[in-house]
Design an enzyme around this catalytic site. Structure first.
Site, PDB file in Angstrom:
ATOM      1  N   LYS A 134       0.752  -1.202  -0.067  1.00 47.26           N
ATOM      2  CA  LYS A 134      -0.061   0.092   0.145  1.00 47.26           C
ATOM      3  C   LYS A 134       1.069   1.202  -0.061  1.00 47.26           C
ATOM      4  O   LYS A 134       2.131   1.273  -0.015  1.00 47.26           O
ATOM      5  CB  LYS A 134      -1.068  -0.079   1.109  1.00 47.26           C
ATOM      6  CG  LYS A 134      -1.940  -1.086   1.217  1.00 47.26           C
ATOM      7  CD  LYS A 134      -3.147  -1.075   0.206  1.00 47.26           C
ATOM      8  CE  LYS A 134      -3.511  -2.405  -0.399  1.00 47.26           C
ATOM      9  NZ  LYS A 134      -4.468  -3.298   0.657  1.00 47.26           N
TER      10      LYS A 134
HETATM   11  C1  LIG Z   1      -5.452  -4.324   0.721  1.00 48.76           C
HETATM   12  C2  LIG Z   1      -6.990  -4.145   0.789  1.00 48.76           C
HETATM   13  C3  LIG Z   1      -7.641  -4.807   1.946  1.00 48.76           C
HETATM   14  C4  LIG Z   1      -6.933  -5.354   3.200  1.00 48.76           C
HETATM   15  O1  LIG Z   1      -6.118  -4.760   3.734  1.00 48.76           O
HETATM   16  P1  LIG Z   1      -5.467  -5.481   5.015  1.00 48.76           P
HETATM   17  O2  LIG Z   1      -4.381  -4.417   5.644  1.00 48.76           O
HETATM   18  O3  LIG Z   1      -4.387  -6.478   4.263  1.00 48.76           O
HETATM   19  O4  LIG Z   1      -6.367  -6.201   5.774  1.00 48.76           O
HETATM   20  C5  LIG Z   1      -9.036  -4.331   2.016  1.00 48.76           C
HETATM   21  N1  LIG Z   1      -9.498  -3.706   0.915  1.00 48.76           N
HETATM   22  C6  LIG Z   1      -9.008  -3.338  -0.080  1.00 48.76           C
HETATM   23  C7  LIG Z   1      -9.845  -2.660  -1.138  1.00 48.76           C
HETATM   24  C8  LIG Z   1      -7.703  -3.634  -0.394  1.00 48.76           C
HETATM   25  O5  LIG Z   1      -7.099  -3.445  -1.362  1.00 48.76           O
END
Ligand SMILES: *Cc1c(COP(=O)(O)O)cnc(C)c1O
Length: 397
Positions: free
Chosen positions: A199
């Protein structure tokens, strides 16, 4: 294939890709922060989490409360739980998202109801949300795909008209703005960010729930750690019973460790620079791909800001190449792409759900068939950007 080392040598070297899909942007600052945390002997629920929360809230502007969690997924779960959602309740979300969004709804015992997307933005279509509302609907869970904000004005109007809660999945949307408002500092009940390794900023694994409601923030703090009431704990401490605590409801184990928060504090300091770099790469892609048989990413509404987490292109019929072949050809040249997302209703889990037949999603289906996500990350070198541009142009020009 020769791997491109990044300047820190932290990650990506072992992947085998010439240009990996993503690579975390870590430096000596993060490494030193983790070392300090380990040497301090305080690994979790401590000063690093408190400071990361305060820094993150300040970044989003006045009036924000930030509650750090172990992931976006667990953050969504405690946000929904804190808002009182559970069995018998329906929560409307986008069919075009990562499965975690919908599973968080299922895990609090509520029913995820999928809505189709607006093909212009790949984001949940407010008209589809309106059409999915029943007497059991209690909340809307929109997702800011790729880092572009959804139409929060339209969604908020629907929520107010029907008395619904709004929880935003902002896993892609740091630091994005819808019009002039930072995502995470708006009118929704809660907004949930992700700091997963790929991210826009990372803590390895981690998440953050933000809200402007101090009472909701208090409940989120309770629910992220077993429902333990710290105030009751503090009161007991005063009466010399240091072992005592009170559990006031069935909370979860969803807290962020100090080790992760120590990384987050350093990443947040670099967030503006990371965003600059991502935006510059997106601009270069926009310019280089104009005129190719591609639908390029939608731009933000006036005053808004794209977080540029992902760069999703859609192949048009004129491309003369299907999505799978496009991705395979780029892979042959060492360029790793991805697809965002496989629509939720296509997964086996979804097809086995008793409510599986509810709804049709022609826009999400059509977008999925022709979508590919190109590498875009702040640690990407100009040479890596050039390789992607040249490879895409060779395939399509
Ligand atoms: C990455 C992601 C998640 C999950 O995030 P985590 O921190 O791994 O739980 C949820 N929603 C979207 C749209 C994502 O891209």
């Amino acid at each position: 294939m020769t791997a491109v080392m990044d300047r820190t040598g932290v990650k990506g070297a072992a992947s085998g890709w010439v240009v990996p899909f993503a690579r975390p942007d870590l430096g000596e600052e993060e490494i030193a922060a983790v070392a300090r945390c380990l040497r301090s002997g305080w690994l979790t629920n401590g000063p690093m989490v408190a400071r990361f929360e305060a820094d993150f809230a300040r970044f989003l502007g006045p009036g924000v409360h930030a509650v750090a969690t172990s992931a976006n997924t667990t953050g969504l779960e405690i946000a929904l739980q804190a808002l009182g959602l559970g069995p018998g309740d329906e929560v409307i979300t986008s069919v075009n998202t990562f499965i975690a969004t919908a599973l968080a709804i299922a895990h609090v015992g509520a029913m995820p109801v999928l809505a189709d997307i607006d093909p212009a933005t790949l984001m949940i279509d407010p008209a589809a949300v309106e059409a999915a509302i029943t007497s059991a609907t209690r909340a809307i869970l929109p997702v800011h795909i790729a880092g572009l904000a959804c139409d929060l004005g339209a969604l908020d109007a629907i929520a107010r008209r029907h008395g619904l809660k709004v929880v935003e999945d902002a896993a892609h949307a740091f630091p994005a703005r819808w019009r002039t408002r930072m995502i995470g500092n708006g009118t929704s009940d809660a907004t949930v960010f992700s700091f997963y390794a790929s991210k826009t900023i990372t803590t390895g694994e981690g998440g953050m729930v933000t809200t402007r409601d101090p009472e909701l923030a208090r409940r989120l703090r309770l629910l992220r750690l077993h429902g333990i009431d710290k105030d009751a704990f503090a009161r007991d401490r005063e009466t010399a019973r240091p072992w005592a605590y009170d559990v006031v409801e069935a909370g979860r184990k969803a807290n962020m460790p100090d080790i992760a928060a120590a990384i987050g504090i350093e990443q947040l300091k670099k967030a503006a620079a990371f965003h600059e770099r991502r935006s510059a790469i997106a601009r270069r892609y926009d310019e280089a791909f104009a005129g190719l048989p591609l639908v390029l990413p939608a731009q933000p509404a006036p005053g808004g800001r794209h977080a540029w987490h992902l760069y999703i292109v859609r192949l048009t019929r004129q491309a003369g190449i299907d999505r799978d072949t496009f991705i395979a050809r780029l892979a042959e040249q060492g360029i790793q792409c991805s697809v965002h997302f496989i629509p939720l209703h296509r997964h086996t889990y979804w097809r086995r759900r008793p409510d599986a037949d509810r709804g049709r999603f022609p826009h999400a289906e059509a977008a999925f068939e022709c979508s590919a996500t190109l590498p875009l990350f702040s640690a990407m070198s100009d040479a890596e950007v050039d390789l992607v541009i040249a490879a895409v142009r060779r395939l399509l020009a």
